[in-house]
Design a protein around this motif. Structure first.
Motif, short mmCIF file in Angstrom:
data_model
loop_
_atom_site.label_atom_id
_atom_site.label_comp_id
_atom_site.label_asym_id
_atom_site.label_seq_id
_atom_site.Cartn_x
_atom_site.Cartn_y
_atom_site.Cartn_z
N GLN A 3 0.82 -1.21 0.00
CA GLN A 3 0.00 0.00 0.00
C GLN A 3 0.86 1.26 0.00
OE1 GLN A 3 -2.37 -0.66 3.50
NE2 GLN A 3 -3.83 -2.03 2.46
N THR A 4 1.94 1.25 0.79
CA THR A 4 2.84 2.39 0.84
C THR A 4 3.50 2.64 -0.50
OG1 THR A 4 3.28 1.99 3.19
CG2 THR A 4 4.86 3.36 2.00
N GLU A 5 3.97 1.57 -1.14
CA GLU A 5 4.62 1.69 -2.44
C GLU A 5 3.62 2.20 -3.49
OE1 GLU A 5 5.97 -2.26 -3.00
OE2 GLU A 5 7.70 -2.06 -1.67
N ALA A 6 2.42 1.62 -3.49
CA ALA A 6 1.42 2.02 -4.48
C ALA A 6 1.00 3.47 -4.28
CB ALA A 6 0.20 1.09 -4.38
N LEU A 7 0.81 3.88 -3.03
CA LEU A 7 0.44 5.27 -2.74
C LEU A 7 1.55 6.22 -3.19
CD1 LEU A 7 -1.66 7.14 -1.33
CD2 LEU A 7 -0.29 6.92 0.75
N ALA A 8 2.81 5.83 -2.96
CA ALA A 8 3.93 6.68 -3.37
C ALA A 8 3.95 6.91 -4.87
CB ALA A 8 5.25 6.06 -2.90
N THR A 9 3.62 5.87 -5.66
CA THR A 9 3.64 6.05 -7.12
C THR A 9 2.59 7.06 -7.57
OG1 THR A 9 2.04 4.28 -7.66
CG2 THR A 9 4.36 3.64 -7.40
N LEU A 10 1.48 7.18 -6.85
CA LEU A 10 0.43 8.12 -7.26
C LEU A 10 0.84 9.56 -7.03
CD1 LEU A 10 -2.80 6.33 -5.94
CD2 LEU A 10 -1.81 6.26 -8.24
N PHE A 11 1.81 9.80 -6.13
CA PHE A 11 2.22 11.17 -5.82
C PHE A 11 3.67 11.46 -6.18
CE2 PHE A 11 -1.49 10.60 -3.01
CZ PHE A 11 -2.22 11.74 -3.36
N ASN A 12 4.29 10.57 -6.91
CA ASN A 12 5.64 10.80 -7.42
C ASN A 12 5.51 11.49 -8.77
OD1 ASN A 12 8.10 10.30 -8.97
ND2 ASN A 12 8.72 9.03 -7.25
N THR A 13 6.07 12.68 -8.94
CA THR A 13 5.86 13.45 -10.17
C THR A 13 6.44 12.75 -11.40
OG1 THR A 13 7.85 14.74 -9.66
CG2 THR A 13 5.72 15.68 -9.02
N ALA A 14 7.35 11.78 -11.19
CA ALA A 14 7.88 11.02 -12.33
C ALA A 14 7.05 9.79 -12.65
CB ALA A 14 9.33 10.60 -12.04
N ASP A 15 6.27 9.28 -11.67
CA ASP A 15 5.55 8.02 -11.84
C ASP A 15 4.03 8.17 -11.77
OD1 ASP A 15 7.98 6.77 -11.99
OD2 ASP A 15 8.02 6.16 -9.91
N ALA A 16 3.52 9.34 -11.41
CA ALA A 16 2.08 9.50 -11.22
C ALA A 16 1.31 9.18 -12.50
CB ALA A 16 1.77 10.92 -10.77
N ILE A 17 0.05 8.81 -12.34
CA ILE A 17 -0.81 8.58 -13.49
C ILE A 17 -1.05 9.92 -14.18
CG2 ILE A 17 -3.10 7.84 -14.25
CD1 ILE A 17 -3.16 5.93 -11.87
N GLN A 18 -0.66 10.01 -15.45
CA GLN A 18 -0.82 11.24 -16.21
C GLN A 18 -1.60 10.96 -17.50
OE1 GLN A 18 3.61 12.65 -15.80
NE2 GLN A 18 2.38 14.43 -16.32
N PRO A 19 -2.88 11.32 -17.52
CA PRO A 19 -3.65 11.18 -18.76
C PRO A 19 -3.11 12.16 -19.80
CG PRO A 19 -5.08 11.49 -16.84
CD PRO A 19 -3.69 11.82 -16.41
N SER A 20 -3.26 11.79 -21.07
CA SER A 20 -2.82 12.65 -22.16
C SER A 20 -3.84 12.60 -23.28
CB SER A 20 -1.45 12.21 -22.69
OG SER A 20 -1.12 12.88 -23.89
N SER A 21 -4.23 13.76 -23.77
CA SER A 21 -5.20 13.80 -24.86
C SER A 21 -4.60 13.30 -26.17
CB SER A 21 -5.71 15.24 -25.05
OG SER A 21 -4.63 16.12 -25.31
N GLU A 22 -3.27 13.33 -26.28
CA GLU A 22 -2.61 12.93 -27.52
C GLU A 22 -2.20 11.46 -27.50
OE1 GLU A 22 0.61 15.61 -27.92
OE2 GLU A 22 -0.65 17.35 -28.34
N THR A 23 -1.63 11.00 -26.39
CA THR A 23 -1.10 9.64 -26.32
C THR A 23 -1.86 8.75 -25.35
OG1 THR A 23 0.51 10.27 -24.63
CG2 THR A 23 1.21 10.45 -26.94
N ARG A 24 -2.98 9.22 -24.82
CA ARG A 24 -3.79 8.53 -23.82
C ARG A 24 -3.15 8.56 -22.44
NH1 ARG A 24 -6.65 3.13 -26.41
NH2 ARG A 24 -7.60 4.15 -28.20
N TYR A 25 -1.89 8.12 -22.38
CA TYR A 25 -1.19 8.14 -21.10
C TYR A 25 0.26 8.59 -21.31
CZ TYR A 25 -4.94 5.27 -19.08
OH TYR A 25 -6.15 4.81 -18.63
N ILE A 26 0.71 9.50 -20.48
CA ILE A 26 2.14 9.74 -20.35
C ILE A 26 2.72 8.70 -19.41
CG2 ILE A 26 3.89 11.39 -19.54
CD1 ILE A 26 1.97 13.63 -20.37
N ASN A 27 1.94 8.33 -18.43
CA ASN A 27 2.34 7.35 -17.43
C ASN A 27 1.10 6.77 -16.78
OD1 ASN A 27 4.53 6.04 -16.37
ND2 ASN A 27 5.30 7.77 -15.18
N GLY A 28 1.17 5.49 -16.40
CA GLY A 28 0.16 4.95 -15.50
C GLY A 28 -0.83 3.96 -16.05
N GLN A 29 -0.67 3.48 -17.30
CA GLN A 29 -1.73 2.65 -17.84
C GLN A 29 -1.84 1.28 -17.18
OE1 GLN A 29 -1.19 1.95 -22.04
NE2 GLN A 29 1.02 2.08 -21.89
#
Length: 314
Positions: A265-291
């Motif tokens: 849970q700690t590791e998963a929570l950290a990925t959601l708030f890490n600016t390099a690993d967070a889920i980032q939707p993209s209108s052009e590529t669907r995802y920059i990160n996080g699929q």
């Protein structure tokens, strides 16, 4: 563009045991030490130490600083290993024994350690199906029969940052409905993530959610409902305290510790708030990160998560 990089051990069970390491062990010599190895057509570099001996399978040790410019070791492992195979071991029937080391800054939730990567199958210069397992520095040196350097190397030349044009976007974490995320196209874990999640399955899981962990991979290895409930609490508290986006991971880790969260849970929570690993939707590529994480949340029927957006001031 990158994809998920779990903070803890990489997906999948340990692919081989100690017996295989002993069978592969042999006195080798360091035949290549390239501090800026590059693969054709791929952004990114790493230090390559290649150990070889007559009659023994080559061993490649790839070392990279976390968040270097370009493609990371974990996301690029198939293509990087294939490039080393083709360039330095073209006569071999199998890819080199692959070991990678990502160098994380002190205090990061991610560990700096060696990881053995075994591939479940491989055509000529195209390994597939990576599975990670931990290997100690001592075990690695026993494997190659020689000293193995642990650093990035003096020949590493960090990219000189060029001035970026103005204006700069502001990073913003925000609550987001999971069903609104674009359909993922995960490129790993084909057994449990074969082809994304069709719309009807998304809505079915919203009505009949799944909880708990599955043993198939890291992404399904815990309860995303619990993690996202914590994430929404973190987001609310952080906004009240005006926490900077770059400090959100540390803020989330403190919340997890106070809540008695498990390691996953700690590791998963950290990925959601890490600016390099967070889920980032993209209108052009669907995802920059996080699929991959998005796929796991859709499979579980999670309703709300936290995503990272780059917002330009009006």
């Amino acid at each position: 563009m990158t994809d998920d990089l779990p903070a803890g051990p990489a997906p999948g069970p340990a692919p081989r045991g100690q017996d295989e390491l002993r069978a592969l062990s042999a006195p080798r010599r360091l035949s290549v030490d390239d501090h800026m190895f590059t693969a054709p057509g791929l952004p990114g570099t790493f230090r390559l130490q290649l150990f070889t001996a007559a009659g023994a399978r080559p061993v490649a040790v790839a070392t990279q600083i976390a968040r270097e410019e370009g493609l990371g070791l974990m996301n690029g492992v198939e293509r990087y290993a294939g490039a080393v195979w083709e360039r330095h071991c073209p006569a071999e029937d199998q890819p080199p024994v692959w070991v990678e080391r990502q160098l994380w800054p002190e205090g990061s939730v991610q560990d700096t350690r060696f990881r053995r990567v075994a591939f479940t199958e491989a055509d000529r210069y195209r390994p597939r199906g990576p599975r990670w397992s931990a290997i100690t520095h001592e075990q690695l040196q026993d494997l190659v029969g020689a000293a193995v350097a642990t650093d990035r190397g003096a020949g590493h030349m960090p990219r000189i940052e060029e001035p970026e044009p103005q204006p700069q976007p502001q990073l913003v974490f925000e609550k987001f409905a999971v069903v609104r995320l674009a359909r993922p196209q995960p490129f790993r874990e084909p057994t449990c993530m074969p082809a994304g999640a069709p719309w009807w399955r998304r809505w079915m899981r919203q009505v009949l959610p799944r909880r708990g962990a599955r043993s198939c991979c890291w992404y399904h290895g815990g309860d995303w409902h619990t993690v996202n409930a914590m994430a929404l609490q973190v987001l609310k508290r952080a906004r009240a305290r005006s926490v900077d986006p770059e400090d959100m991971e540390e803020f989330a880790l403190a919340h997890a510790a106070a809540a008695g969260a498990t390691q996953w849970q700690t590791e998963a929570l950290a990925t959601l708030f890490n600016t390099a690993d967070a889920i980032q939707p993209s209108s052009e590529t669907r995802y920059i990160n996080g699929q991959h994480r998005a796929q796991a949340m859709l499979d579980a029927g999670v309703r709300r998560t936290v995503v990272l957006r780059a917002v330009y001031a009006p």
